[in-house]
Design an enzyme around this catalytic site. Structure first.
Site, PDB file in Angstrom:
ATOM      1  N   ASN A 261       0.847  -1.187   0.000  1.00 38.28           N
ATOM      2  CA  ASN A 261       0.000   0.000   0.000  1.00 38.28           C
ATOM      3  C   ASN A 261       0.880   1.234   0.000  1.00 38.28           C
ATOM      4  O   ASN A 261       1.934   1.266   0.632  1.00 38.28           O
ATOM      5  CB  ASN A 261      -0.910   0.014   1.238  1.00 38.28           C
ATOM      6  CG  ASN A 261      -1.657   1.328   1.392  1.00 38.28           C
ATOM      7  OD1 ASN A 261      -1.325   2.156   2.237  1.00 38.28           O
ATOM      8  ND2 ASN A 261      -2.662   1.545   0.563  1.00 38.28           N
TER       9      ASN A 261
ATOM     10  N   ARG B  28       0.853  12.042   7.441  1.00 35.02           N
ATOM     11  CA  ARG B  28       1.781  12.999   8.022  1.00 35.02           C
ATOM     12  C   ARG B  28       2.572  12.328   9.146  1.00 35.02           C
ATOM     13  O   ARG B  28       2.036  11.543   9.920  1.00 35.02           O
ATOM     14  CB  ARG B  28       1.020  14.213   8.551  1.00 35.02           C
ATOM     15  CG  ARG B  28       0.059  13.892   9.679  1.00 35.02           C
ATOM     16  CD  ARG B  28      -0.784  15.104  10.027  1.00 35.02           C
ATOM     17  NE  ARG B  28      -1.382  15.004  11.338  1.00 35.02           N
ATOM     18  CZ  ARG B  28      -2.668  15.228  11.588  1.00 35.02           C
ATOM     19  NH1 ARG B  28      -3.492  15.527  10.595  1.00 35.02           N
ATOM     20  NH2 ARG B  28      -3.123  15.147  12.823  1.00 35.02           N
TER      21      ARG B  28
ATOM     22  N   HIS C 234      -6.184   1.553   4.706  1.00 33.24           N
ATOM     23  CA  HIS C 234      -5.288   0.404   4.513  1.00 33.24           C
ATOM     24  C   HIS C 234      -4.142   0.341   5.519  1.00 33.24           C
ATOM     25  O   HIS C 234      -3.931  -0.686   6.172  1.00 33.24           O
ATOM     26  CB  HIS C 234      -4.719   0.420   3.093  1.00 33.24           C
ATOM     27  CG  HIS C 234      -5.747   0.203   2.037  1.00 33.24           C
ATOM     28  ND1 HIS C 234      -5.430  -0.162   0.748  1.00 33.24           N
ATOM     29  CD2 HIS C 234      -7.098   0.290   2.049  1.00 33.24           C
ATOM     30  CE1 HIS C 234      -6.526  -0.280   0.023  1.00 33.24           C
ATOM     31  NE2 HIS C 234      -7.551   0.006   0.798  1.00 33.24           N
TER      32      HIS C 234
ATOM     33  N   GLU D  10      -0.558  -1.793  -4.716  1.00 30.72           N
ATOM     34  CA  GLU D  10      -0.522  -0.425  -5.232  1.00 30.72           C
ATOM     35  C   GLU D  10       0.793  -0.082  -5.911  1.00 30.72           C
ATOM     36  O   GLU D  10       0.853   0.907  -6.650  1.00 30.72           O
ATOM     37  CB  GLU D  10      -0.877   0.564  -4.121  1.00 30.72           C
ATOM     38  CG  GLU D  10      -2.328   0.389  -3.686  1.00 30.72           C
ATOM     39  CD  GLU D  10      -2.831   1.465  -2.739  1.00 30.72           C
ATOM     40  OE1 GLU D  10      -2.098   2.444  -2.476  1.00 30.72           O
ATOM     41  OE2 GLU D  10      -3.959   1.316  -2.256  1.00 30.72           O
TER      42      GLU D  10
ATOM     43  N   GLU E 266      -4.391  21.125   8.105  1.00 33.26           N
ATOM     44  CA  GLU E 266      -4.863  20.033   7.269  1.00 33.26           C
ATOM     45  C   GLU E 266      -5.411  20.511   5.916  1.00 33.26           C
ATOM     46  O   GLU E 266      -5.523  21.707   5.652  1.00 33.26           O
ATOM     47  CB  GLU E 266      -5.939  19.228   8.007  1.00 33.26           C
ATOM     48  CG  GLU E 266      -5.381  18.046   8.786  1.00 33.26           C
ATOM     49  CD  GLU E 266      -4.851  16.950   7.861  1.00 33.26           C
ATOM     50  OE1 GLU E 266      -5.023  17.055   6.628  1.00 33.26           O
ATOM     51  OE2 GLU E 266      -4.258  15.989   8.378  1.00 33.26           O
TER      52      GLU E 266
END
Length: 464
Positions: free
Chosen positions: A160, A165, A182, A223, A274
């Site tokens: 994955n 962060r 994940h 991935e 964010e």
């Protein structure tokens, strides 16, 4: 030559030299880099920036260049997907969707061939403060590493890659915030067995690497294969210094920070500015022990500016592609899907379609929500409205919507974990605004200039 950050920078210099800026003056990664970006943004400018002289977290010359704003314009993403820079609207999302389905198996190369192994730091020499980690916003609790984290499923070995962060908390300590997806799932399963979870933070690679990291895929899909498809060639991997073949890392990265998320250990992490444009709160987050740092000679540290265009566009393009395919199954007349910067790339979507029967606008809106839990507001427009032109979308909403008839609200649905307006954690409302014209009754015609006149008028003949 394998595609990497440097090959993309060369392409960008050639194709968009007017949007390429090198800053030679020394900068402090504590607020100064982001202040420069903010001042440019205030002028409506989003150039790709390379800072050549950057201090590290200790206040010393780092020896690293810092690159940023790599996703701040959709044209950059078009180039990353080997499109013409003018094909930056839905063409970019379609190309992402096409490539993300190609899937190239990665190839493992020897350490001697891997650029990211040109400098290897292990043991007592490991020090996160050696990096030019950027502190973005005034209330950020620490300098942060904001790029992609890669890890292998502790049971299946499937890889994955996802954006998380991580703070610079000390010489070899970090802490990580994970949404329940994940990587969090990997960590929880490893923790149940009392084991740490090996991870690597990838700080600098081809932008296609990070676009693919935003793809929405099932737990069974590797991935690294999606990344290869999006880049357009197999991703080159190399065994990590700490974990060997248990954790394969991108060989063509600029910087790799290796470590492990420790089981049953938490410490303070945050606040952090964010993607929402608000500070995420301080949380009790898992502790990461840093075990090795490897990088290229003359490394380029990639910084992604969270809460600005850099993250909005990075997160938007993969979602547009995925949601378009979901809507198409229900409404074949869908023409485009856009996640605008104004919606933080997650909360708003604009959908255009050729509506054949009344009600398809509502069906299109409903089809979008299950694919992305953070999506709150959908505005559906006809195909005479450009979903990439927010002025057009708001015009349609102003002239084609009656609030009591065309706005539908869904209560108490699964929502985003970072929505500052949520009253209940990860639960909230959804809204569909149907700004399409009715099919079964007459509606006013939109003003226009005759097409033949528009086609024959060339401004250069009239205005020098």
């Amino acid at each position: 030559m394998a595609k990497d950050l440097r090959t993309f920078i060369q392409k960008l210099q050639t194709e968009m030299p007017e949007d390429f800026i090198v800053v030679k003056k020394e900068v402090d990664p504590r607020f100064e880099i982001t202040a420069i970006q903010q001042k440019l943004e205030n002028e409506g400018r989003f150039p790709f920036l390379i800072f050549e002289d950057v201090k590290n977290a200790k206040g010393q010359k780092s020896g690293f260049k810092v690159a940023t704003n790599i996703f701040a314009m959709r044209q950059y993403c078009a180039l990353a997907l080997d499109l013409d820079k003018e094909k930056w609207r839905m063409e970019t999302s379609f190309k992402f969707a096409e490539r993300s389905m190609q899937r190239f198996k990665p190839v493992v190369i020897d350490k001697t061939e891997a650029p990211v192994k040109e400098v290897v730091i292990t043991g007592d020499d490991v020090d996160l403060r050696y990096l030019p980690a950027v502190t973005h916003h005034e209330m950020d609790g620490f300098p942060y590493l904001p790029d992609a984290v890669v890890s292998a499923d502790p049971d299946t070995g499937v890889y994955n890659s996802s954006h998380h962060r991580m703070i610079v908390a000390g010489k070899t300590e970090s802490r990580i915030w994970m949404s329940p997806r994940h990587l969090w799932n990997y960590y929880m399963r490893a923790q149940e067995k009392g084991r740490p979870l090996p991870i690597a933070h990838v700080l600098g690679h081809h932008p296609g690497f990070y676009l693919a990291t935003e793809a929405i895929s099932s737990m069974e899909v590797d991935e690294y294969e999606i990344i290869g498809g999006v880049i357009g060639e197999p991703l080159r991997l190399v065994p990590s210094e700490t974990y060997g073949e248990r954790l394969l890392v991108p060989a063509d990265a600029e910087v790799i920070v290796e470590g492990e998320i420790l089981p049953n250990q938490r410490d303070a992490e945050g606040p952090f500015g964010e993607f929402t444009g608000y500070y995420g709160p301080q949380r009790w987050s898992p502790v990461v022990k840093i075990t090795a740092i490897t990088h290229r000679k003359n490394p380029i540290y990639l910084n992604i500016l969270v809460g600005h265009a850099d993250t909005a566009i990075l997160g938007g393009i993969p979602k547009e592609a995925g949601i378009y395919e979901e809507i198409k199954r229900a409404v074949p007349g869908v023409k485009g899907v856009h996640f605008p910067i104004s919606g933080c790339c997650r909360f708003h979507a604009y959908i255009s379609l050729n509506q054949r029967v009344d009600g398809e606008g509502i069906v299109a809106g409903m089809a979008a929500f299950p694919h992305h839990d953070e999506l709150k507001h959908v505005i559906v427009v006809d195909d005479d409205v450009d979903p990439f032109n927010e002025r057009d979308v708001l015009w349609a909403m102003a002239t084609r919507v009656q609030p009591d008839l065309d706005i539908n609200i869904i209560k108490n649905a699964r929502g985003g974990t970072l929505d500052p307006s949520a009253v209940k954690h990860a639960v909230g409302g959804k809204m569909i605004i149907d700004a399409t014209r009715p099919v079964t009754r007459p509606f006013s015609e939109r003003i226009n200039i005759p097409a033949d006149v528009m086609n024959r008028i060339d401004l250069k003949d009239y205005i020098s």
